[in-house]
Scaffold this active site. Structure first.
Site, PDB file in Angstrom:
ATOM      1  N   THR A 156     -52.141  18.462   3.686  1.00  0.00           N
ATOM      2  CA  THR A 156     -52.028  17.059   3.262  1.00  0.00           C
ATOM      3  C   THR A 156     -51.504  16.204   4.403  1.00  0.00           C
ATOM      4  O   THR A 156     -51.673  14.988   4.397  1.00  0.00           O
ATOM      5  CB  THR A 156     -51.103  16.913   2.039  1.00  0.00           C
ATOM      6  N   LYS A 166     -45.496  20.352  11.301  1.00  0.00           N
ATOM      7  CA  LYS A 166     -45.739  21.152  10.107  1.00  0.00           C
ATOM      8  C   LYS A 166     -44.946  22.439  10.229  1.00  0.00           C
ATOM      9  O   LYS A 166     -44.349  22.710  11.272  1.00  0.00           O
ATOM     10  CB  LYS A 166     -47.225  21.436   9.884  1.00  0.00           C
ATOM     11  N   ARG A 167     -44.932  23.229   9.169  1.00  0.00           N
ATOM     12  CA  ARG A 167     -44.247  24.514   9.215  1.00  0.00           C
ATOM     13  C   ARG A 167     -44.770  25.329  10.392  1.00  0.00           C
ATOM     14  O   ARG A 167     -45.973  25.341  10.676  1.00  0.00           O
ATOM     15  CB  ARG A 167     -44.483  25.250   7.892  1.00  0.00           C
ATOM     16  N   HIS A 186     -53.018  28.388  -3.370  1.00  0.00           N
ATOM     17  CA  HIS A 186     -52.778  27.646  -2.137  1.00  0.00           C
ATOM     18  C   HIS A 186     -52.952  28.485  -0.877  1.00  0.00           C
ATOM     19  O   HIS A 186     -52.596  28.029   0.203  1.00  0.00           O
ATOM     20  CB  HIS A 186     -51.349  27.080  -2.126  1.00  0.00           C
ATOM     21  N   LYS A 215     -51.166  28.216  11.898  1.00  0.00           N
ATOM     22  CA  LYS A 215     -51.215  26.771  12.156  1.00  0.00           C
ATOM     23  C   LYS A 215     -51.337  26.471  13.652  1.00  0.00           C
ATOM     24  O   LYS A 215     -51.562  25.339  14.046  1.00  0.00           O
ATOM     25  CB  LYS A 215     -49.986  26.086  11.550  1.00  0.00           C
ATOM     26  N   LYS A 238     -52.284  12.189   5.551  1.00  0.00           N
ATOM     27  CA  LYS A 238     -51.272  11.165   5.815  1.00  0.00           C
ATOM     28  C   LYS A 238     -51.482  10.530   7.182  1.00  0.00           C
ATOM     29  O   LYS A 238     -51.384   9.308   7.339  1.00  0.00           O
ATOM     30  CB  LYS A 238     -49.879  11.787   5.721  1.00  0.00           C
TER      31      LYS A 238
END
Length: 826
Positions: free
Chosen positions: A666, A558-559, A366, A564, A670
């Site tokens: 993911t 998100k985290r 991952h 990110k 969504k």
């Protein structure tokens, strides 16, 4: 909550009447309260128990089918299962949503209030755990006999609150009132060993034998949770292990007056399943993390081998009956533990044990971040798991032999990069290499990620074992992320194209033609607006701030992590704020910037980004010159249930990680499924989303993964970029001047200095492209008709990203298992 007079006037079906009777029985007999005194929490537990009763019938039937089947069973090992709330999931998949609603209404109880009251099962952190939950649901839906294995954490990661703009952490006590879904299987308790000594003996036929006598024993007690597939066709098991000491206390020490010491062994044992991801910043924390990983791996492998033998099969037939999937490197010790069990407990020779281990094991990677591929100090593994360290060294010798054999045809293959032990400096065991070497397949989770795996973190292993790396692009379950999270949109879709889409997400493609019809675009917009009104009410409830549902809801949840790039988003937000102040009369597209996510407690820069978001909100949201043109919101304590509220209300989905850094994602799936427009880099599954929805229906910006790699190789020169980008320079100067920190110019020094001096995640390089892309989206937002058409096309073209498709691919191409899906199309 109760309304007796209304309840009497509402007719209910016989099925609803039966459910009402069952709920009342559970309330009185198991919860132990009467309807007149029952609290909401009592009704919730009674309802869950009544539903669980229905589930258990199908659960037992599914287990009986698996016992009599001739094929394999899948065992999914994951340190995270972010399953969220289970009541709505279970009643929806059982087709009981309406009947439960009527049953509760007849009792004067609101179904939706109970659903929201259930605490999220705090068994994960983010995408990894949510993916595992989606996969478990899809395996049940597709009729695949499967069992998930993990840890029953008493406390989740942490409960996040924002105090003075800063993240604070409190224990996530999701089990304070127990779990109504648990079934404890004390008969399946296993002993887990740590420390101790290994004695090497010589057995028959000169076979070397090893006897490990652990110095410490911990018990693994299984708690089973049923996972219901769509329409209840199959119910699989999520088995979570809870750690216990063999003895509750040392009675001699207690009677001797050492009341605390008498409980020391119990406390040490129970700490294993106490908290998700204990900090590993100290030696004690590292040891606890390693104990957690071995604890759940050993219990899981002992359990599946016991089941295999109890069903009457020889240990050598394990590959015919068992498929083990390692979700990331956390369960990598399964390779060494399987070897130990096969050789030391079941008498197989080393060659047969190695062939068997690789035949049953596969591994999902991952991450492309080398630091995220776990390593453990050799000294710690030797002390905690002495037999396993012996096995790892022996396996490393096998790999060295493979390297020598391979070098005959490929002289570039070297042992050092593929070795299970990094012998540079402080020797460390490489868990990624261990998982790779011990698996027959290693998969990435998006097409880009898989190709980059071959070129980066596993380049040498790919050369040594060509063909072992395959791709399985992630997916999400449409049951939770469309049907349950967005019932309004689901009703619109089924009205347009029929109910077949509820059973086969690929049918969503038919919805695309309705994007060309003005009346349907209008109805789609009405569903989105209703979801935004609901989210606006939640924002006011959670942070006491009102936002306008007519504005663009621009969402980044998100985290919190530098790759990110929440910092890129908030820096652009500051630039937008400055631009609006400079030209307040310009026709700006009103936006509400919504952030949510948790930062690891020891991750200083991630926590600093959270503080910056809140500091910017504190300035922007009260500036009368800005009005409703721009608002900034940080929603605390991001979890599955919050995501289910935010995602259906989102207009713009932020998927802006540095290209080449996100394995898949993911959340991007969504959002798009729920009709959000995506702004993103060509990273992870964004690449495949762009292919499926069409480049005209997604906004792509920034450097590609190849360009990122080239920039890093040539050297990153962020100061020159900043000097050449006036908007960005003005933003960083404002931070240094304390504009958003009450005059404290040093508060964001670490963040700004990082951007000026190294900027590994290329925020500065992508800033101008990101700004330009956002301004194009402003113009698109003002063209409401076109925006809605794009949003509808996103929903219609996301069927391929169902986790059902992903699991079919795993089943056919990695696990070699069969299910009820064999005649279904991908």
């Amino acid at each position: 909550m109760k309304n007796a007079s209304r309840a009497k006037s509402v007719p209910v079906s016989s099925a609803a009447s039966e459910l009402a009777t069952e709920i009342l029985l559970q309330l009185q007999h198991d919860v132990g309260v009467s309807p007149s005194t029952a609290r909401d929490e009592d009704w919730l537990r009674a309802t869950c128990l009544a539903v669980r009763g229905r589930v258990i019938e199908r659960w037992l039937h599914s287990e009986a089918e698996a016992l009599g089947a001739t094929g394999k069973r899948v065992y999914y090992l994951s340190l995270e299962f972010l399953i969220g709330r289970l009541l709505r999931d279970s009643i929806s998949n059982l087709g009981l949503m309406e009947d439960i609603g009527l049953a509760l209404h007849s009792l004067g109880v609101d179904r939706d209030v109970l659903i929201k009251l259930e605490p999220d099962a705090a068994l994960g952190n983010g995408g990894l755990g949510r993916l595992a939950a989606c996969f478990m649901e899809s395996m049940a839906t597709l009729g695949i006999a499967a069992m998930g294995y993990g840890i029953r954490y008493e406390h989740g990661l942490f409960k996040q609150s924002i105090v003075g703009g800063r993240q604070t952490e409190q224990p996530e006590d999701w089990l304070a009132n127990g779990s109504p879904w648990d079934v404890v299987r004390h008969a399946a308790t296993y002993k887990i060993g740590f420390n101790g000594q290994v004695t090497n003996l010589m057995g028959e036929a000169a076979q070397k034998l090893a006897v490990w006598k652990p110095g410490e024993i911990v018990l693994a007690v299984p708690h089973d949770t049923p996972i219901v597939g769509w329409r209840g066709r199959r119910v699989n098991t999520l088995r979570l292990w809870q750690s216990r000491a063999p003895e509750a206390l040392r009675l001699d020490a207690f009677n001797g007056g050492d009341h605390v010491g008498a409980l020391a062994e119990r406390s040490r044992a129970e700490s294993i399943s106490k908290v998700l991801y204990p900090s590993d910043s100290t030696p004690a924390g590292q040891e606890l993390r390693l104990r957690q990983e071995y604890f759940f791996v050993s219990a899981s492998l002992q359990d599946l081998i016991h089941r295999h033998i109890a069903e009457g099969f020889d240990i050598k037939a394990l590959p015919d009956r068992v498929a083990i999937q390692l979700n990331d490197t956390h369960p990598a010790l399964a390779v060494a533990e399987m070897m130990r069990l096969l050789m030391d407990e079941h008498g197989l020779d080393a060659d047969t044990a190695w062939a068997t281990t690789r035949a049953v094991t596969s591994y999902t990677n991952h991450t492309l971040l080398p630091e995220a591929l776990e390593t453990w100090p050799v000294w710690l593994v030797e002390r905690l798991l002495p037999r396993h360290m012996q096995i790892i060294y022996a396996l490393d010798e096998r790999i060295a032999a493979d390297v020598a054999a391979r070098a005959v045809t490929d002289s570039e293959v070297k042992h050092d990069p593929v070795s299970l032990v990094d012998r540079h400096g402080d020797w460390r065991v490489r868990m990624g290499q261990l998982a790779f070497a011990g698996s027959h397949h290693v998969n990435g989770v998006s097409a880009l990620h898989t190709e980059l795996m071959k070129k980066s973190v596993f380049r040498d292993l790919d050369r040594l074992y060509p063909g072992r790396i395959v791709n399985k692009t992630n997916g999400i379950t449409p049951r939770r992320w469309l049907q349950q999270a967005n019932p309004g949109l689901t009703r619109l879709i089924t009205e347009a194209i029929g109910n077949e889409v509820l059973d086969d997400a690929s049918e969503l493609a038919q919805f695309a033609r309705f994007a060309e019809m003005p009346d349907w675009r209008k109805r789609f917009a009405e569903v989105k607006h209703a979801n935004k009104v609901r989210l606006a009410a939640l924002i006011e409830e959670r942070v006491n701030f009102r936002v306008d549902p007519a504005a663009m809801f621009d969402v980044h949840i998100k985290r919190i992590h530098e790759y990110k790039r929440q910092q890129l988003n908030i820096l652009e937000t500051i630039a937008l704020y400055q631009a609006i102040k400079a030209e307040p009369n310009k026709n700006w597209a009103p936006r509400v910037k919504i952030f949510a996510g948790k930062a690891a407690p020891s991750y200083h820069l991630a926590k600093l980004i959270i503080r910056l978001i809140n500091d910017v909100a504190a300035v922007v949201n009260v500036d009368p010159a800005i009005g409703d043109k721009l608002k900034v919101v940080f929603l605390p304590n991001y979890n599955v249930s919050l995501a289910e509220m935010v995602i259906p209300a989102t207009d713009l989905s932020e998927q802006i990680s540095t290209a080449g850094m996100e394995a898949s994602g993911t959340g991007n799936m969504k959002f798009a499924l729920n009709g959000a427009h995506t702004i993103g880099t060509l990273d992870g599954a964004n690449v495949e989303i762009a292919e499926k929805v069409g480049r005209d229906n997604i906004t792509i910006f920034g450097l590609t993964a190849q360009e990122v790699s080239e920039r890093r190789q040539k050297g990153i020169h962020p100061r020159a970029i900043i000097d050449a980008t006036p908007r960005l320079k003005a933003v960083l100067e404002a931070l240094s001047a304390g504009t958003f920190s009450g005059g404290d110019g040093y508060r964001y020094h670490d963040l700004t200095e990082g951007l000026y001096h190294h900027d590994w995640f290329l925020v500065t390089a992508d800033f101008a492209s990101y700004w330009d892309a956002q301004r194009k989206l402003d113009a698109l937002w003002r063209d409401k008709d076109r925006w809605q058409a794009i949003a509808m096309r996103n929903t219609a073209r996301m069927g391929w990203f169902s986790s059902d498709r992903t699991i079919r691919e795993y089943a056919r191409e990695i696990w070699n298992v069969r299910g009820s899906f064999d005649n279904q199309r991908d």
